[in-house]
Write a protein that holds these residues in place. Structure first.
Motif, PDB file in Angstrom:
ATOM      1  N   ARG B   9       0.851  -1.152  -0.007  1.00  0.00           N
ATOM      2  CA  ARG B   9      -0.048  -0.103  -0.116  1.00  0.00           C
ATOM      3  C   ARG B   9       0.904   1.374  -0.038  1.00  0.00           C
ATOM      4  N   ALA B  10       0.796   2.137  -0.884  1.00  0.00           N
ATOM      5  CA  ALA B  10       1.175   3.395  -1.078  1.00  0.00           C
ATOM      6  C   ALA B  10       2.870   3.373  -0.777  1.00  0.00           C
ATOM      7  N   ARG B  22       7.497   5.188  -6.278  1.00  0.00           N
ATOM      8  CA  ARG B  22       6.812   6.614  -5.891  1.00  0.00           C
ATOM      9  C   ARG B  22       5.308   6.330  -5.864  1.00  0.00           C
ATOM     10  N   GLY B  23       4.967   5.325  -4.911  1.00  0.00           N
ATOM     11  CA  GLY B  23       3.471   4.973  -4.490  1.00  0.00           C
ATOM     12  C   GLY B  23       3.170   4.003  -5.083  1.00  0.00           C
ATOM     13  N   ILE B  24       3.436   2.792  -4.651  1.00  0.00           N
ATOM     14  CA  ILE B  24       2.926   1.263  -5.372  1.00  0.00           C
ATOM     15  C   ILE B  24       1.807   0.623  -4.568  1.00  0.00           C
ATOM     16  N   ASP B  25       0.981   0.565  -5.222  1.00  0.00           N
ATOM     17  CA  ASP B  25      -0.275  -0.206  -4.579  1.00  0.00           C
ATOM     18  C   ASP B  25      -0.528  -1.497  -5.346  1.00  0.00           C
ATOM     19  N   GLY B  60       4.815   3.878   3.399  1.00  0.00           N
ATOM     20  CA  GLY B  60       3.720   3.224   2.826  1.00  0.00           C
ATOM     21  C   GLY B  60       3.817   1.760   3.728  1.00  0.00           C
ATOM     22  N   GLN B  61       2.845   0.650   3.441  1.00  0.00           N
ATOM     23  CA  GLN B  61       2.831  -0.556   4.261  1.00  0.00           C
ATOM     24  C   GLN B  61       3.179  -1.638   3.084  1.00  0.00           C
ATOM     25  N   VAL B  62       3.533  -2.693   3.941  1.00  0.00           N
ATOM     26  CA  VAL B  62       3.711  -3.934   3.218  1.00  0.00           C
ATOM     27  C   VAL B  62       3.014  -5.146   4.136  1.00  0.00           C
ATOM     28  N   PHE B  63       2.162  -5.751   3.672  1.00  0.00           N
ATOM     29  CA  PHE B  63       1.551  -6.920   4.332  1.00  0.00           C
ATOM     30  C   PHE B  63       1.884  -8.275   3.702  1.00  0.00           C
ATOM     31  N   GLY B 216       9.178   4.024 -11.482  1.00  0.00           N
ATOM     32  CA  GLY B 216       8.718   3.802 -10.182  1.00  0.00           C
ATOM     33  C   GLY B 216       7.368   3.867  -9.717  1.00  0.00           C
ATOM     34  N   VAL B 217       6.439   3.609 -10.857  1.00  0.00           N
ATOM     35  CA  VAL B 217       5.006   3.412 -10.745  1.00  0.00           C
ATOM     36  C   VAL B 217       4.596   2.297 -11.406  1.00  0.00           C
ATOM     37  N   ILE B 218       3.543   1.716 -11.126  1.00  0.00           N
ATOM     38  CA  ILE B 218       2.726   0.789 -12.005  1.00  0.00           C
ATOM     39  C   ILE B 218       1.801   1.352 -13.100  1.00  0.00           C
TER      40      ILE B 218
END
Lengths: 277, 264
Positions: B9-10, B22-25, B60-63, B216-218
């Motif tokens: 997330r982000a 730069r902000g990956i979801d 951001g977060q990684v789960f 750096g983005v999808i």
């Protein structure tokens, strides 16, 4: 060799490059041989033999020079080396630590013990430690003190060797270990250090040879007859017999150990070189 | 599908002034195979390395499996046991035999006994078709064999997720197939996989989804046939045309939107 015409490089007058090279090498050999001859002719061999090669004095040194003196030298060296190895590893890890004070402390230790002559360190252990801590005895008496002195010196050199070895192990090794769930300490112990150890085995053996020679400084601690190592043993006997033969014999005993060790180092280096290919 | 196995997330990641992500979801469901493609420097490897925290995200977060890796209190070593990782350079332990490469982590990390670790090692070597190399040392194996051992080593830990970081990029072309075959087998067995790769035929055939990254983005995320076969974005088309037919590329000016994220 037949001189054929090389059209692109026409013969210049005078010597060719190859001839010049051969001539200069011949001159070097000649100088060397001349120096050896001058030395051999001008030395007074008779007096030298009298002073250094008295067979009955040499014979009288055996078997003690081996069973006592060489044995003690090896004992001091090995115990000092083991202590230095452990302490050196700890200091190397401190030096590579992300904790600032650890790095700083390790750096200071290395600079001090690598910078001071081994002789001063032994004087310090023999004199200053008993003065500072009266009543306390270093475990193992002379043997303990010798191990401490040689260990402290060896650790400074071995720490730098360990550091270089650990840094020579590719970063991917740590990453692979960490990705498998190893903690940083476990990755270091199980994966990095065993590989670093192989890399530094040759320089480590050189440090063993260095400690072997430095063990002669144990005499500064004040040793009993039973605790004498090669240098002290040789010097004592030299003064009682008023002849230097024992010193020559003691010297040969050092070479008896250091030359095979040096051979082992070269073998290991050659093997390591082959493994890289 | 309930909660995703991997949930990013982000995610932001910078190396100094260089902003690589730069902000990956991104979500990867259980049993899903996601291939990440993109030009070098697009941040795809960094994204993968953030998923098991080999790189510390800047934001951001990684789960993974419901556990937040970016939580400062997380037991990262425990989480990593559930995430297998395969590297471009294999990273086998050269001082250990093939079997020891597989047993050491099991024993040291999972605390398995000698016999059990050896049994699991043998099973996984068989899965990758290298039972006969059990006593060999990594240096005596080909690149393809080393990479299969590396996969077996990761599998021996019983991971729930496998990450592949350009697993075939360091291989001679004729050895690529063996490694891809093992990965295909894993995919069919239902392993959750995230694969950074340049092997378009593998992505097209095996992946459930293909993600195209650039700068750096999808840029694009979807069905393999769509992303590879009929890309919606010009950047994707440009990348794929260069990849599929490198000889056709023309000398071109460095594009400004890529200049920021080069070579990390």
């Amino acid at each position: 060799m037949a001189d054929t015409d090389v059209p692109l490089q026409p013969r210049k007058k005078g010597l060719t490059r190859r001839q010049k090279r051969r001539l200069s090498r011949g001159a070097q050999y000649a100088v060397f041989v001349a120096a050896v001859i001058v030395f051999a002719v001008s030395a007074d061999w008779g007096r030298l033999r009298n002073q250094f090669a008295q067979w009955d004095i040499a014979r009288q040194m055996f078997p003690d020079v081996i069973t006592l003196a060489l044995k003690n030298t090896v004992l001091y060296t090995v115990s000092g080396f083991v202590l230095g190895l452990l302490l050196g590893l700890v200091i190397a890890l401190m030096r590579l630590s992300s904790v600032g004070p650890y790095r700083w402390l390790a750096g200071v230790y290395i600079e001090i013990f690598r910078g001071l002559p081994a002789l001063l360190i032994f004087v310090f252990i023999g004199v200053a430690v008993p003065l500072a801590f009266p009543g306390t005895e270093i475990v193992g008496g002379t043997y303990g003190k010798a191990a401490l002195g040689l260990g402290l010196i060896g650790a400074a050199y071995m720490a730098e060797t360990f550091r270089a070895g650990i840094q020579a192990v590719p970063k991917g090794q740590t990453e692979a270990a960490r990705s498998l769930g190893f903690s940083p300490a476990r990755a270091m112990i199980s994966v990095v250090i065993p590989q670093a150890f192989r890399i530094i085995l040759p320089p480590l053996t050189n440090e063993l040879i260095m400690l072997f020679k430095d063990s002669s400084l144990v005499l500064l601690l004040g040793v009993t007859l039973e605790e004498r190592e090669l240098s002290k043993f040789g010097r004592d006997l030299a003064s009682t017999t008023a002849n230097s033969t024992p010193i020559l014999v003691a010297g040969l005993c050092y070479l008896l150990v250091t030359i095979p060790l040096g051979f082992v180092v070269r073998r290991m280096e050659a093997k390591a070189q082959e493994a890289v290919k | 599908m309930s909660r995703p196995e991997i949930d990013v997330r982000a995610l932001h990641k910078s190396f100094g002034d260089n902003e690589v992500l730069r902000g990956i979801d991104l979500e990867v469901g259980r049993g899903e195979v996601v291939c990440v493609i993109g030009p070098s420097g697009s941040g795809k490897s960094t994204l993968l390395r953030c998923v098991n925290l080999l790189e510390e995200p800047s934001g951001g977060q990684v789960f993974v499996g419901g556990t937040e890796l970016t939580d400062p209190d997380v037991d990262i070593d425990a989480v990593r046991r559930r995430i297998g990782m395969v590297f471009q350079q294999f990273n086998l332990f050269p001082h250990l035999s093939v079997t020891e490469n597989l047993t050491l982590p099991q024993r040291r990390v999972l605390g398995r006994g000698r016999a059990e670790a050896a049994k699991v090692a043998a099973e996984n070597l068989e899965r990758v078709g290298l039972s006969d190399k059990a006593t060999a040392y990594p240096a005596s194996l080909s690149g393809g064999q080393q990479q299969r051992v590396a996969i077996a080593r990761a599998l021996a830990m019983g991971p729930e997720v496998m990450l592949f970081d350009e697993p075939t990029s360091a291989l001679d072309p004729e050895l690529v197939g063996d490694v891809l075959a093992v990965m295909r087998m894993l995919a069919h067995e239902g392993m959750t996989m995230m694969v950074v790769t340049h092997e378009m035929s593998f992505a097209r055939e095996v992946a459930d989804r293909v993600v195209f990254m650039d700068g750096g983005v999808i840029v694009e995320d979807g069905d393999p046939a769509q992303v590879i076969g009929a890309p919606a974005h010009e950047r994707t088309r440009h990348f794929l045309s260069r990849l599929l037919d490198p000889a056709m590329a023309e000398v071109e000016e460095e594009r400004s939107d890529r200049a920021g994220g080069s070579d990390r």
